[in-house]
Each structure stands twice: as structure tokens, then as C-alpha cells.
Design a protein around this motif. Structure first.
Motif: not given
Length: 759
Positions: A68-87
Motif C-alpha cells: 500500500x506504500x509508505x504512507x498507508x503502511x504508517x497509518x496501519x501502524x498508527x491504528x494499532x498504537x497505544x503509546x502516549x507518543x508516536x514516533x
């Protein structure tokens, strides 16, 4: 809930993925989750991700069914994130050691802002590492957090997602997401910075941005670079939806023109034959998003004119002409500099053929800074004890105001400077003179050093590249071979110098001349100095002077000095002195916190103060001569020891109370433990080891030995018989001078006992 969610998309990076993931999992701040997104990579990335997940529970693998490309792959990671901050971290890049710890500390220090911007360094396949050229925008000076309008210069940084930490709730609340495309970072980064209510900066390299020899997407010649137009359409569409952000339209327009100009002009971006079409589209975007009446910076006007009118051939002609002009200018400048250097070298050779002047002495300190330190004290002693010697001081013009009447003023690199080096008998410095110096027979070079070392110096830095920072050790040894005398204040310094600076010099273990004033000053001097600094009567003046961190470009600010002053109350004043290597203050002078970084004499500040707070600065060894309280703040001992290396564990042999954090430091002063009996015992042992010769006559002994040739020198006053001037606070009541609340749930007696353990 972890503190950080680090999101790493992976696609065809099997050669780099191990190093990337290890750099995250080996961080000294373990409170994280590592979300690795396999973007349906055809190589071994998926298997590598699963291997890491099997051995570390913090790794969360995500396997996408299609690419899906870099941007949408990052979105998939954000959807599963639970931390206070995203890097975000690209899978061929790495985090630097202790990066997350530095990020966590800065986030805490600035009150958990929406966005924290940090720095990066480009790392090349040759092994070379180059820090971001716009790093000055990341200064930690000034209030923080702030909004973008307070620091618009942040928009000059590389507009990428991986040089920032984002508060996850802020990202979710605003609904930010990465679009598809090659330049997907553009419509993410600009809206994030413009929308954030609170932004902070961290002046530290946290990411190593790998520059591949081959295979970089942005350096691949392709028509995909036309994607930049669609991404800027998204940016300006975002502005249309947010009328309150309309002020940023002219700024983003200029950034867009600059970006389009880069893509157009780089030879590795656009395919042959497509540049004219790209410029036509750039012209359309220019006219679509231009804000009439907004001035264009002078240096960018040519670029704007060429894009506005689509002058393809003119653009190429000017590029070639500009490249030719730069080449000619460089060669002309190089030629002129070469001619000047040759002339000065010839002048120096001629002067070296003339007789040596036995009545001349040249002094310098801190690579051309003002009159002071050990050379400054020796220069004064030369004029008093050997008045037949005419002295000269080497300093850059901006520091000439610090030179007292008497010595001649010399500018480094001038003809007079080279004349003085060639014909003066005595050369005195605490660093070194020009590498072109050729020591003559009969010249005497005195190296005063820079104090008692806690951190590694000399050849010991060969194993500490972060602290050495490319130091030329061959040149160091050439300097050592020129030394005749080296000053030392104690046996520890003597043994260290003779090992890490191996040479044929003579060590003069006489004490440090700069400390003489600490033993000879009187109460009237203390009163005068305190009045000149504006220290109110009846207050305790704390001198805060942290050590230089070789691996940082700005001062290490681990303490909130304003908060400390507020908590301690009106009977305390903080004098904050930053290291001269940074050329930046530690804080802004406000209320009872006074920045004294530009004060010409650190010894005067020591005399005016009542206590010293430092971490690893060699100033502690000088200050101990005053027999006044010293408090050591060791919040990052492990990091400092790893980067610089230390000769002994300061925590095991401190000169006074030890604080491991800001609140503990406040309690030490608030409860009076900073000047308690245990603190005095520690200071006495410290003075006995490190201050055996500093009795106020060190400079006299040096001059009598080196210049006058005397062998019978003034005896050293025993430590117990010295009477340094008392501090102003010594007359104040011994009762605690401030009161702070005890930690919730802690009994006062237990709290006091816990503090005593740290003393």
C-alpha cells in the motif's frame, strides 16, 4: 500504556531492518512498543519481523495483505498504537543511543507538548556522518512549549515525519493521516505543525538518516516526482478548511516554490525530456496559490520569476551561470587566502631569523577568548613579580575589552601575532597556539591545562569518539612535544597528565594560579562582587554551572531553574552560568534567576556565591578551595560516563550532598542539608585530596621558578591553616532557609532520613 509507540514500515529493506529494529529495542528507555508493518515485502522482511516479535514482547508485527506504500503502511501502524507518543522511523534508518531517554526527558521538561521536534544526522555509506544544517532552529533557548508562530523557522527544517514525536491523542483528535504518494510527508508535517497548540524542540541528534549509495526513492529518476503537485494541493486544501490558519498561506507558498525548484533543478529526479512539462505544472501551481501583495525574499526572487513565467531555458542558463560564478568565487577566495597565508608564513620565517627577545611573554586562553583562567593569573603575576618582562595577550577583537591595562593586545593570525610568537621567550596558554608555531631554541612554553580532570582528556579520548569529535591526536602529540612546563594542582592531575600527554616536559605541581584570588580575597571583595551582580542582602546565592557535553550543540538543561527559585522562596538567588563552548545562556534572567554566562570571571562568581551546584564540571575542584558547600547533581551520570569517560566515580567520592533529580536538589537546600555536618565532612576529604597546593601563591611559585630561576620557593600553607573568605550566607541562621511540602504520604522524619542517606 507505553510511553512511546515507534512505527516502522518495511518494504524491501532486509539488509537494514535488523539494525533499525535493534536500535529501537536497545534504547535505555524501555517503555515502548515497536510496531513493525510488513508492507507485503517480497524479500525476507516479514520473517525478520516475526523473529524479533518472537524474542521481544514489545514488538507488534503487522503483515499487510498487499503493498500500500509508505504512507498507508504508517497509518496501519498508527491504528494499532497505544503509546502516549508516536514516533515514525524509516526501516533503513536508526535511532541513536539513548535517543528515547532524551526525548522522554525533554517531553517531561516541557509539559508533554503536542509535538516535539528533534534533530538528525545524514550517515553515508562511506561512514561519514553530517548533522542537519538547519540545526540552529532546534535551539532549546527561550520559553517552551510554544506555537509555530513563535518559532516559524521550524518550517525551514526537512519536512519529514521521522524527526518528531507526536502526542497520540492530538493526532487522533485532529484526524491526521498519511496520503498515498511519493511525497506523503508534506501534507502530514505542515498541517501538524500549524495545528499544534504546543511545540517543543530537542537539540540532539536522535535519528541517523541513512544515505544509500544506490536505491534511495527520492534520488531515483522517475515521473513519480510529479506527485509533489498533488501533495501541495492537499496542503492548501487543508488551509481552505481551516480559515484560522490563513496566515500560513504565504509561508507555505514560498516553501512550495522552493521545493518545486529543488525537484526541478536536481539532475537525479526528473527523467530527460520531462523538465519542461514539470515547469509548466509548477507555473500553474504558482499562479493558483500565490498570495498577491506578499513580498518575496530577495534571495528567492529569481527562482520565483522563473517558475512564475515558466522560463525553462532561462532557468537552465542561469543555473549554469550560477554554478560557474560559485566555482570562480571559490577559486578566487582560495587564491587570496593562499596568498595571505604565504605572506604571513614568509613574515614568520623572517622574524624567526631575528634574535629572541628575553623580555617578552605571550599569553592566550580558551582559543582566543578574553583575559582569564590560569594564563590570566600568570600574566598579572608576570607584571608584578617580573616587571622587566613585557606581556602581550592574544584574543579575538570581540574579547579585547576583557584585557586589563598593561599587556599588548594581539589578534590571532595577524602579522603582529606571528612576530610575537617568533620572538617572545615565554609562551603561556591553557589550550594551544597556532599549529604553524615552530618552537625556537630558547623559547619556554608553559601549558597551564584547564583544571583537575574528572572526564577523560588527552589520549584517553581516542576511545570516546562522541567526546573527541574528530580531535586530531597527532597534532595533540606535536603540541605536547613543545611543552616545557605543565601546571598541576594535585597528584591526581599530575599522574593523569603524564599518562595521557606523554612528553619530556616538567610538571609543576604548585596549584592553579587562577585560584589564588579565592584565597586572597576579603569580605569587602565579596560584598562588592555581590552588589555588582545585584544579589540582595540576606539571600543565599547558588552558582549553577553544569559541565560541557561534547556530544551536544546546546547546553544540557536538566533543571528548571525558575521552578527551583520559586520552590526555595525569596531567600535564594540562582546564578546560572553556561559553558563558553556553547555561546548560549542556560536561561533567561528573570526574577531571582540571573544568567551570568557572559560574566568575564568565574572566580568572581565563586566568591560572590554561597554554594555551588554542578554535575561534572571541573569548577568543583576550584570551588572546594573556598570551603563552601557544593551540591552535585548526577541525573545523567551513566550517559556522561559512557560518552566522555570518567577517572573516578564522583558519586562515591563527592565534595558534598548528591541530588539525583530536581526535587531532591530542592529538598537538599530547603532542609539545610546542603551545609550540614555530613556535607562538611565530605568536602574536607575532597579538599585534602584535590586542593593540597592552592594556598594563594601558585602564580608566584610558577613565576619564581620559570622566569626568575629560583629553586627555594615559598612553602605551601597547610590546608588547616588556610582561611578563605567566608561566604555571605555563613552569617545567616543555621535553620532551614526554606520549606517545601514533603512527598505525599511520607512522614517528615522518614523524609529527612531519606535525604540524609544521599549526603
Amino acid at each position: 500504556m507505553p510511553r512511546f509507540s515507534v512505527i516502522v514500515p518495511a518494504y524491501q529493506v532486509q539488509a537494514y531492518l535488523h539494525e533499525c529494529l535493534e536500535s529501537v529495542l536497545s534504547q535505555s528507555c524501555p517503555d515502548l512498543e515497536l510496531i513493525v508493518v510488513d508492507d507485503c515485502s517480497p524479500d525476507a522482511c516479514g520473517a525478520i519481523i516475526d523473529e524479533f516479535a518472537a524474542r521481544d514482547a514489545r514488538v507488534l508485527p503487522v503483515h499487510l495483505p498487499e503493498n500500500v506504500g509508505l504512507g498507508r503502511a504508517r497509518n496501519a501502524g498508527v491504528a494499532r498504537a497505544s503509546g502516549d507518543y508516536l514516533l515514525f522511523l524509516d526501516s533503513d534508518d536508526t535511532l541513536t543511543p539513548d535517543a528515547l531517554r532524551a526525548v522522554a526527558d525533554r517531553l517531561k521538561e516541557t509539559g508533554d507538548p503536542d509535538v516535539l521536534v528533534f534533530d538528525y544526522a545524514r550517515t553515508y555509506w562511506t561512514g561519514e556522518a553530517v548533522r542537519n544544517q538547519a540545526a540552529l532552529q532546534l535551539t532549546e533557548q527561550g520559553p517552551a512549549p510554544f506555537r509555530l508562530e513563535d518559532r516559524p523557522g521550524l518550517l525551514r527544517l526537512l519536512m519529514v515525519a521521522w524527526n518528531k514525536a507526536y502526542r497520540r491523542e492530538f493526532v487522533e483528535q485532529e484526524g491526521f493521516a498519511f496520503p498515498p504518494g511519493l511525497y506523503e510527508d508534506t501534507p502530514w508535517t505542515y498541517p501538524v505543525l500549524m495545528t499544534a497548540e504546543s511545540i517543543a524542540t530537542l537539540d540532539r541528534v536522535c535519528v541517523h538518516y541513512r544515505q544509500r549509495r544506490l536505491g534511495s526513492i527520492l534520488r531515483t529518476t522517475s515521473e513519480r516526482h510529479f506527485d509533489v503537485f498533488e501533495q501541495y494541493d492537499r496542503v492548501f486544501a487543508f488551509l481552505e478548511e481551516r480559515p484560522e490558519l490563513a496566515q500560513w498561506r504565504p509561508v507555505l507558498f514560498r516553501r512550495m516554490v522552493h521545493h518545486l525548484g529543488i525537484v526541478y533543478s536536481r539532475r537525479d529526479r526528473l527523467p530527460k525530456g520531462s523538465r519542461a512539462d514539470f515547469l509548466r505544472r509548477a507555473r500553474a501551481h504558482y499562479r493558483r496559490y500565490r498570495t498577491p501583495g506578499v513580498p518575496v525574499p530577495l534571495r528567492a526572487r529569481v527562482q520565483h520569476v522563473l517558475i512564475r513565467f515558466g522560463l525553462h531555458h532561462t532557468y537552465r542558463t542561469l543555473q549554469l551561470a550560477s554554478a560557474l560564478h560559485r566555482r570562480v568565487s571559490r577559486r578566487t577566495g582560495k587564491l587570496l587566502r593562499g596568498l595571505r597565508t604565504a605572506a604571513l608564513r614568509g613574515h614568520y620565517r623572517v622574524q624567526r631569523c631575528l634574535p629572541l627577545r628575553a623580555d617578552r611573554a605571550v599569553f592566550a586562553a580558551d582559543d582566543g577568548r578574553g583575559h582569564g583562567c590560569d594564563p590570566g593569573a600568570l600574566e598579572t603575576a608576570f607584571r608584578e613579580l617580573a616587571p622587566h618582562i613585557r606581556t602581550a595577550w592574544v584574543a579575538r577583537p570581540e574579547h579585547h575589552h576583557t584585557i586589563p591595562p598593561g599587556p599588548r593586545r594581539l589578534v590571532p593570525g595577524s602579522a603582529a601575532y606571528w612576530t610575537a610568537l617568533a620572538r617572545s621567550r615565554y609562551l603561556v596558554s591553557n589550550t594551544g597556539f597556532d599549529p604553524g608555531l615552530a618552537k625556537r631554541r630558547g623559547q619556554v612554553l608553559v601549558q597551564t591545562g584547564q583544571g583537575t580532570p574528572l572526564g577523560h582528556i588527552g589520549l584517553d579520548l581516542q576511545e570516546r569518539p562522541a567526546a573527541a569529535r574528530g580531535r586530531d591526536f597527532a597534532r595533540l602529540l606535536r603540541d605536547v612535544d613543545r611543552w616545557d612546563y605543565v601546571l598541576s594542582a594535585n597528584r591526581h592531575t599530575t599522574l593523569t597528565h603524564e599518562r595521557v600527554h606523554p612528553g619530556r616536559y616538567t610538571t609543576l605541581e604548585y596549584g592553579h594560579p587562577r585560584n589564588d584570588v579565592l584565597l586572597t580575597a576579603g569580605p569587602a571583595d565579596v560584598s562588592r562582587l555581590r552588589a555588582s551582580l545585584g544579589i540582595p542582602e540576606g539571600t543565599v546565592a547558588i552558582l549553577y554551572a553544569p559541565a560541557h557535553r561534547d556530544y551536544r550543540r546546546s547546553p544540557y538543561r536538566s533543571l528548571d531553574l525558575q521552578r527551583i527559585a520559586r520552590r526555595l522562596g525569596p531567600r535564594f538567588v540562582v546564578l546560572a552560568r553556561g559553558h563558553h563552548a556553547y555561546d548560549a545562556p542556560l536561561t533567561t534572567s528573570c526574577g531571582r534567576v540571573v544568567d551570568v554566562s557572559d560574566h568575564p570571571s568565574v572566580q568572581s562568581l565563586c566568591l560572590a556565591s554561597d554554594a555551588l551546584v554542578t554535575d561534572y564540571a571541573s569548577l568543583m575542584f576550584d570551588y572546594a578551595n573556598l570551603d563552601r558547600p557544593i551540591v552535585i547533581h548526577t541525573d545523567d551520570w551513566e550517559a556522561y560516563d559512557a560518552a566522555r569517560g570518567t577517572y573516578f566515580d564522583l558519586r562515591a567520592f563527592p565534595p558534598g550532598a548528591i541530588a539525583r533529580g530536581e526535587d531532591e536538589l530542592i529538598d537538599i537546600f530547603a532542609t539545610g542539608h546542603w551545609r550540614g555536618s555530613r556535607s562538611a565532612q565530605l568536602r574536607a576529604a575532597f579538599r585534602e585530596r584535590f586542593c593540597p597546593h592552592d594556598d594563594g601563591r601558585a602564580a608566584e611559585r610558577v613565576v619564581r621558578r620559570v622566569v626568575l630561576g629560583e629553586t627555594e620557593l615559598p612553602p605551601v600553607v597547610p590546608l588547616g591553616e588556610r582561611r578563605p573568605v567566608p561566604s555571605a550566607a555563613s552569617a545567616l541562621t543555621r535553620e532551614p532557609l526554606a520549606t517545601v511540602p514533603h512527598p505525599a504520604g511520607a512522614h517528615p522524619a522518614a523524609h529527612a532520613a531519606a535525604l540524609t542517606d544521599h549526603l
